[in-house]
Design a protein around this motif. Structure first.
Motif, PDB file in Angstrom:
ATOM      1  N   TYR A   1       0.913  -1.414  -0.184  1.00  0.00           N
ATOM      2  CA  TYR A   1       0.445   0.064   0.260  1.00  0.00           C
ATOM      3  C   TYR A   1       1.075   1.579  -0.045  1.00  0.00           C
ATOM      4  O   TYR A   1       1.845   1.495   0.660  1.00  0.00           O
ATOM      5  N   MET A   2       0.582   2.270  -0.583  1.00  0.00           N
ATOM      6  CA  MET A   2       0.646   3.407  -0.630  1.00  0.00           C
ATOM      7  C   MET A   2      -0.303   4.776  -0.482  1.00  0.00           C
ATOM      8  O   MET A   2      -1.207   4.765  -1.902  1.00  0.00           O
ATOM      9  N   LEU A   3       0.426   5.673   0.644  1.00  0.00           N
ATOM     10  CA  LEU A   3      -0.602   6.749   0.231  1.00  0.00           C
ATOM     11  C   LEU A   3      -0.864   6.963  -0.820  1.00  0.00           C
ATOM     12  O   LEU A   3      -0.024   7.537  -1.744  1.00  0.00           O
ATOM     13  N   PRO A   4      -2.316   7.709  -1.004  1.00  0.00           N
ATOM     14  CA  PRO A   4      -2.227   8.339  -2.434  1.00  0.00           C
ATOM     15  C   PRO A   4      -1.198   9.599  -2.924  1.00  0.00           C
ATOM     16  O   PRO A   4      -1.301   9.077  -3.934  1.00  0.00           O
ATOM     17  N   GLU A   5      -0.783  10.651  -1.618  1.00  0.00           N
ATOM     18  CA  GLU A   5      -0.115  11.640  -2.421  1.00  0.00           C
ATOM     19  C   GLU A   5       1.701  10.749  -2.109  1.00  0.00           C
ATOM     20  O   GLU A   5       2.473  11.356  -3.309  1.00  0.00           O
ATOM     21  N   HIS A   6       1.941   9.375  -2.633  1.00  0.00           N
ATOM     22  CA  HIS A   6       3.235   9.021  -2.561  1.00  0.00           C
ATOM     23  C   HIS A   6       2.853   7.960  -3.546  1.00  0.00           C
ATOM     24  O   HIS A   6       3.900   7.434  -3.627  1.00  0.00           O
ATOM     25  N   ARG A   7       1.987   7.887  -4.630  1.00  0.00           N
ATOM     26  CA  ARG A   7       1.445   6.927  -5.318  1.00  0.00           C
ATOM     27  C   ARG A   7       2.377   7.707  -6.882  1.00  0.00           C
ATOM     28  O   ARG A   7       2.314   8.946  -7.190  1.00  0.00           O
ATOM     29  N   GLY A   8       3.346   6.813  -7.332  1.00  0.00           N
ATOM     30  CA  GLY A   8       3.985   7.520  -8.634  1.00  0.00           C
ATOM     31  C   GLY A   8       5.709   7.810  -8.497  1.00  0.00           C
ATOM     32  O   GLY A   8       6.393   8.768  -9.442  1.00  0.00           O
ATOM     33  N   THR A   9       6.035   7.817  -6.949  1.00  0.00           N
ATOM     34  CA  THR A   9       7.313   8.447  -6.374  1.00  0.00           C
ATOM     35  C   THR A   9       8.426   6.982  -6.853  1.00  0.00           C
ATOM     36  O   THR A   9       8.970   7.880  -6.390  1.00  0.00           O
ATOM     37  N   GLY A  10       7.779   6.581  -7.613  1.00  0.00           N
ATOM     38  CA  GLY A  10       8.748   5.153  -7.219  1.00  0.00           C
ATOM     39  C   GLY A  10       9.169   4.362  -5.332  1.00  0.00           C
ATOM     40  O   GLY A  10       9.648   2.927  -5.405  1.00  0.00           O
ATOM     41  N   LEU A  11       8.374   4.664  -4.842  1.00  0.00           N
ATOM     42  CA  LEU A  11       8.239   4.240  -3.358  1.00  0.00           C
ATOM     43  C   LEU A  11       8.002   3.041  -3.820  1.00  0.00           C
ATOM     44  O   LEU A  11       7.963   1.843  -2.939  1.00  0.00           O
ATOM     45  N   ALA A  12       7.066   2.141  -4.458  1.00  0.00           N
ATOM     46  CA  ALA A  12       6.685   1.395  -4.802  1.00  0.00           C
ATOM     47  C   ALA A  12       7.218  -0.062  -4.933  1.00  0.00           C
ATOM     48  O   ALA A  12       8.022  -1.175  -3.902  1.00  0.00           O
TER      49      ALA A  12
END
Length: 160
Positions: free
Chosen positions: A88-99
């Protein structure tokens, strides 16, 4: 954005609880999680401490420079196979490469063992993401417990 990737510790239980409950309330939750919010909210402090401690499993979190947590990936070993859960990624962290960073941490934690996960048939974005990491379908699937007409497909990554 830069993240510190690390495993949770027992003392992280409150923050882990907060992130997990946010995940279970997210509109994507029915496709991504089988644990109902109503069950998770009733878990005891001891259960959250166990989940955070990593004795039987590992939960990796991405901590932003601000100290906030942006996402998580869980993993556990069963029959010499590492199972990834709770991505799970919080919406504001999606698309940042965190996943991708969190998945790499879970794959590294697997120590060369096969890594498996399940992805809901309606979660095409997640399926593409896992395939980009090298996961491939095993042919296995399970019925969605909330709607048996829908499936969750098993994917596998052979490491080592």
């Amino acid at each position: 954005m830069t993240y510190t990737i690390r495993q949770t510790r027992r003392e992280d239980w409150e923050r882990l609880r907060e992130l997990r409950l946010a995940a279970l309330q997210d509109p994507i939750a029915p496709m991504a999680f089988y644990e109902p919010y109503e069950e998770a909210v009733r878990l005891t402090r001891g259960e959250w401490e166990r989940r955070a401690s990593g004795r039987e499993s590992a939960t990796f979190i991405g901590e932003a420079e601000s100290g906030s947590w942006g996402g998580m990936v869980g993993a556990f070993v069963k029959h010499r196979v590492v199972h990834v859960v709770g991505v799970y990624m919080l919406p504001e962290h999606r698309g940042t490469g965190l996943a991708r960073e969190l998945m790499r941490a879970a794959i590294e934690w697997a120590g060369g063992h096969e890594v498996r996960l399940r992805v809901h048939e309606n979660n095409k974005r997640a399926a593409r993401f896992y395939e980009s990491l090298g996961f491939r379908p095993t042919g296995g699937s399970d019925a969605d417990p909330r709607d048996p007409a829908l499936r969750a497909f098993e994917l596998s990554l052979k490491t080592g």
